[in-house]
Design a protein around this motif. Structure first.
Motif, PDB file in Angstrom:
ATOM      1  N   ALA A 179     -11.624  28.991 -21.116  1.00 52.37           N
ATOM      2  CA  ALA A 179     -12.862  29.833 -21.049  1.00 52.37           C
ATOM      3  C   ALA A 179     -12.734  30.701 -20.176  1.00 52.37           C
ATOM      4  O   ALA A 179     -13.447  31.865 -20.217  1.00 52.37           O
ATOM      5  CB  ALA A 179     -14.020  28.819 -20.987  1.00 52.37           C
ATOM      6  N   PHE A 180     -12.440  30.531 -18.819  1.00 55.50           N
ATOM      7  CA  PHE A 180     -12.072  31.438 -17.786  1.00 55.50           C
ATOM      8  C   PHE A 180     -11.258  32.545 -18.322  1.00 55.50           C
ATOM      9  O   PHE A 180     -11.703  33.780 -17.926  1.00 55.50           O
ATOM     10  CB  PHE A 180     -11.466  30.721 -16.755  1.00 55.50           C
ATOM     11  N   GLY A 181      -9.877  32.328 -18.953  1.00 58.92           N
ATOM     12  CA  GLY A 181      -9.411  33.672 -19.500  1.00 58.92           C
ATOM     13  C   GLY A 181     -10.351  34.408 -20.441  1.00 58.92           C
ATOM     14  O   GLY A 181     -10.031  35.826 -20.323  1.00 58.92           O
ATOM     15  N   LYS A 182     -10.932  33.680 -21.277  1.00 58.64           N
ATOM     16  CA  LYS A 182     -11.870  34.562 -22.180  1.00 58.64           C
ATOM     17  C   LYS A 182     -12.783  35.357 -21.341  1.00 58.64           C
ATOM     18  O   LYS A 182     -13.002  36.499 -21.578  1.00 58.64           O
ATOM     19  CB  LYS A 182     -12.464  33.713 -23.073  1.00 58.64           C
ATOM     20  N   GLU A 183     -13.465  34.963 -20.489  1.00 63.73           N
ATOM     21  CA  GLU A 183     -14.522  35.398 -19.651  1.00 63.73           C
ATOM     22  C   GLU A 183     -13.797  36.770 -19.047  1.00 63.73           C
ATOM     23  O   GLU A 183     -14.511  37.812 -19.004  1.00 63.73           O
ATOM     24  CB  GLU A 183     -15.117  34.613 -18.621  1.00 63.73           C
ATOM     25  N   MET A 184     -12.661  36.448 -18.201  1.00 59.98           N
ATOM     26  CA  MET A 184     -12.363  37.577 -17.528  1.00 59.98           C
ATOM     27  C   MET A 184     -11.530  38.664 -18.633  1.00 59.98           C
ATOM     28  O   MET A 184     -11.802  39.883 -18.357  1.00 59.98           O
ATOM     29  CB  MET A 184     -10.916  37.167 -16.843  1.00 59.98           C
ATOM     30  N   THR A 185     -11.322  38.399 -19.765  1.00 58.38           N
ATOM     31  CA  THR A 185     -10.695  39.391 -20.545  1.00 58.38           C
ATOM     32  C   THR A 185     -11.845  40.235 -21.077  1.00 58.38           C
ATOM     33  O   THR A 185     -11.777  41.499 -21.261  1.00 58.38           O
ATOM     34  CB  THR A 185     -10.045  38.845 -21.705  1.00 58.38           C
ATOM     35  N   GLU A 186     -12.943  39.551 -21.428  1.00 60.83           N
ATOM     36  CA  GLU A 186     -14.553  40.167 -22.071  1.00 60.83           C
ATOM     37  C   GLU A 186     -14.978  41.050 -20.803  1.00 60.83           C
ATOM     38  O   GLU A 186     -15.369  42.114 -21.048  1.00 60.83           O
ATOM     39  CB  GLU A 186     -15.246  38.993 -22.524  1.00 60.83           C
ATOM     40  N   ALA A 187     -14.740  40.668 -19.690  1.00 60.93           N
ATOM     41  CA  ALA A 187     -15.308  41.278 -18.520  1.00 60.93           C
ATOM     42  C   ALA A 187     -14.145  42.641 -18.150  1.00 60.93           C
ATOM     43  O   ALA A 187     -14.604  43.493 -17.350  1.00 60.93           O
ATOM     44  CB  ALA A 187     -15.277  40.659 -17.381  1.00 60.93           C
ATOM     45  N   GLY A 188     -13.161  42.779 -18.788  1.00 63.50           N
ATOM     46  CA  GLY A 188     -12.279  43.821 -18.448  1.00 63.50           C
ATOM     47  C   GLY A 188     -11.606  44.014 -17.201  1.00 63.50           C
ATOM     48  O   GLY A 188     -11.129  44.682 -16.558  1.00 63.50           O
ATOM     49  N   ALA A 189     -11.434  42.676 -16.581  1.00 63.69           N
ATOM     50  CA  ALA A 189     -10.756  42.323 -15.529  1.00 63.69           C
ATOM     51  C   ALA A 189      -9.383  42.597 -15.414  1.00 63.69           C
ATOM     52  O   ALA A 189      -8.473  42.094 -16.249  1.00 63.69           O
ATOM     53  CB  ALA A 189     -11.334  41.030 -14.773  1.00 63.69           C
TER      54      ALA A 189
END
Length: 239
Positions: A179-189
């Motif tokens: 979920a963290f990886g998905k969050e960061m990816t969607e945030a464009g980080a």
């Protein structure tokens, strides 16, 4: 090398906080600064020790106090009592984190344009929350941190992000990692994750030895993570 320390106090919402600045006087003035966020027990000698390990790399460090001057936990119950109000009110936590940035930028010994952050356990979550808040920091590193995102308005993430994670950490199971990886990816980080096998929570803490809770020091993983941190900081600070 001549490492010195001095207390750095600030106030917020009627509460006084006392952080500790750690720097090598032999280094040039206006050093890059690494904020160090504490675990659930509050500001501790562990932060100071990690800060002293950063000075040979050419960085100053600030062992940050997020609970309030003199507030430290010794028992599990005391630590939970200090941490949970901030875990349950992530807006308050964000407010305290952003105040720390304001204070850090005003320190005469440091380069206000070159600030990063690291944190351990609860402090790892704080480092990630600082990035999530869109703070003007170059990079953040989480060591066996919690990944639970705050239910707050999204901000543009400016910091590069690295997370050092024990794959068998019971406080951050695989579904939360994904979920963290998905969050960061969607945030464009700009983010990366280093996961260490046969490693649980607290692997950077030399005194951690509670297998029942899944909190155990791991020298091999700690060494690998610290070496990777050196490379990460050199990258974000342009060294």
């Amino acid at each position: 090398m001549s490492v010195t320390t001095r207390a750095v106090e600030h106030s917020l919402d009627g509460e006084t906080f006392e952080s500790l600045l750690i720097l090598d006087d032999a280094q040039p003035p206006k050093q890059p600064l690494v904020l160090i966020f504490h675990a659930w027990d509050g500001r501790s000698p562990d932060q100071e020790n990690f800060g002293k390990r950063l000075t040979p790399w050419g960085y100053a460090a600030l062992a940050v106090d997020l609970y309030g001057k003199g507030k430290r936990g010794k028992t599990t119950e005391e630590c939970q009592a200090l941490m949970m109000p901030l875990m349950q009110d992530r807006a308050l936590l964000r407010k305290r984190l952003l105040k720390v940035i304001e204070v850090a930028q005003g320190l005469p010994e440091v380069d206000a344009t070159h600030i990063g952050a690291i944190g351990f356990c609860f402090g790892g979550l704080c480092a990630l929350d600082l990035a999530r808040a869109g703070a003007a920091v170059k990079g953040v590193a989480s060591f066996h941190g919690l990944f639970t995102p705050p239910a707050l308005p999204a901000a543009t993430i400016q910091a590069k992000i690295i997370a050092f994670h024990g794959w068998d950490d019971p406080f951050a199971p695989p579904d939360q990692v994904l979920a963290f990886g998905k969050e960061m990816t969607e945030a464009g980080a700009d983010w990366q994750l280093h996961a260490y096998g046969a490693t649980v929570h607290g692997f950077m803490n030399e005194s951690a030895n509670n297998p029942q809770m899944g909190i155990v020091y791991n020298a091999r993983s700690a060494q690998r993570a610290w070496k990777a941190l050196q490379q990460f900081l050199a990258e974000v600070f342009g060294g």
